[in-house]
Design an enzyme around this catalytic site. Structure first.
Site: not given
Ligand code: ADP
Ligand code: TRP
Length: 352
Positions: A114, A216, A219
């Site tokens: 970040k 993966k 967002k």
């Molecule tokens: P993003 O990666 O979209 O920003 P976050 O970091 O806010 O999502 O993740 C929120 C929760 O969802 C966390 O517990 C994270 O491990 C889970 N998570 C996010 N993306 C995935 C994915 N592609 N597969 C499995 N778990 C995920």
């Protein structure tokens, strides 16, 4: 005594299938297990680390809350709350930071990531420390970003949680949480904080892949299917998912992008349906168009009812308010007790 389970998701946008299968569906299952005392929250303070627009932040908090409830979290069964509704978290964050090293925070992978983004650095040089100290003043890495792991540790420790259901990407943050807990306990010779463990209900941690052939769904990757997507949008996204030119010889290895589709099918479709398409791949009779249509159909069976409930709940301000009000009360009660103990232990005591 039930084990305390706690998890949260940052309020940075709508929830996608990665969040659903990686986190939210787990939360719902744990809620129905009498072994656990469950707490789930919306991490709005953590979302502040990237300086969101205030209106957008509030809208995001409301969305995630509605999505939690729509997916099956129940304020009667779990403590559902908004992070900023528990001001005790902010105070313990200040106290715990006195025992956290800036070096260990700077070495965190998510911080380096970040910080690089904030400074507009492309390379993954390990010299990020130098870049941060030497940078000119119009590009800065805010201190909140650095202390993100302290805040997350406090979310967990202030509730004395034992189990934290999160995806694999959060493992380093949990490791730091355990280290801070141990350090505090041993510095003061107390046993205030338990050491929390990651937890996945039943199966191994799932990683939901992207529709663009990437590993993966995320967002920031722009490759998501959202729980709130309408039928047309979801179908369009699935039909456009990256594949390849198709198998030419029997039992040919499966490419990453096609394997991603199979992984999504494993999550959404019945086993015999997946087997049908795996067999069709093996004997080269597969038609990706049919496979994607099937996947879209089965995904819609899962997401559309959730979408309907999200839309209903988003309009029900009274229900939303009631849910987080009782959640905040319960979360604050436990947090206030832990904070009082921590203050006393550290020597912050009142004269009156
Ligand atoms: P993003 O990666 O979209 O920003 P976050 O970091 O806010 O999502 O993740 C929120 C929760 O969802 C966390 O517990 C994270 O491990 C889970 N998570 C996010 N993306 C995935 C994915 N592609 N597969 C499995 N778990 C995920
Ligand atoms: N850092 C987590 C994420 O990005 C969100 C989070 C904040 C969290 N505080 C937490 C998760 C406490 C579990 C427990 O997904």
């Amino acid at each position: 005594m039930k084990e305390i389970v706690l998890s949260g998701i940052r309020a940075t946008g709508n929830l996608h299938l990665g969040n659903y299968y990686g986190a939210l569906r787990n939360f719902v299952r744990m809620q129905d297990d009498p072994a656990y005392d469950n707490m789930f929250f919306v991490a709005d303070l953590h979302a502040l680390t990237t300086n969101p627009d205030p209106e957008q932040l509030h809208a995001n908090v409301k969305n995630i809350l509605a999505e939690y409830l729509a997916a099956g979290l129940d304020p009667e069964k779990s403590t559902i709350f908004i992070q900023s509704d528990v001001p005790e978290v902010s105070e313990l964050y200040l106290l715990l930071n006195m025992h956290v090293g800036i070096g260990e925070l700077m070495r965190t992978a998510s911080f380096k990531d970040k910080a690089r983004k904030a400074l507009g650095i492309k390379s993954d040089s390990d010299d990020i420390e130098k870049e941060i100290i030497g940078t000119d003043s119009n590009k800065r890495v805010n201190a909140g970003l650095l202390t993100y792991p302290t805040l997350m540790a406090v979310d967990i420790l202030i509730q004395k949680a034992h189990k934290v259901p999160v995806g694999k990407d959060q493992e380093q943050h949990l490791e730091l949480t355990r280290r801070f807990a141990r350090r505090f306990n041993s510095f003061y010779g107390v046993e205030l904080f338990p050491e929390p463990q990651n937890f996945n209900f039943g199966a191994n941690a799932v990683k939901v892949p992207g529709l663009d052939g990437s590993g993966k769904m995320g967002k920031s990757e722009g490759n998501c299917i959202y729980l709130i997507d309408d039928e047309k949008t979801l179908r369009k996204k699935v039909m456009r998912a990256v594949t390849d030119e198709g198998p030419k010889t029997p039992n040919q290895p499966v490419s990453q992008s096609v394997e991603n589709i199979f992984t999504l099918m494993d999550l959404a479709c019945a086993p015999d349906v997946v087997k049908h398409y795996r067999d069709a791949y093996a004997d080269c009779s597969i038609r990706y168009g049919d496979m994607k249509k099937q996947l879209a159909e089965d995904l819609l069976k899962i997401t559309l009812p959730i979408r309907e409930r999200i839309l209903d709940i988003q309009n029900d301000d009274a229900y939303l308010a009631r849910a987080v009000k009782i959640g905040a009360e319960r979360a604050r009660e436990r947090a206030a007790a832990t904070l009082a103990e921590a203050r006393e232990i550290m020597g912050i005591r009142k004269f009156y």
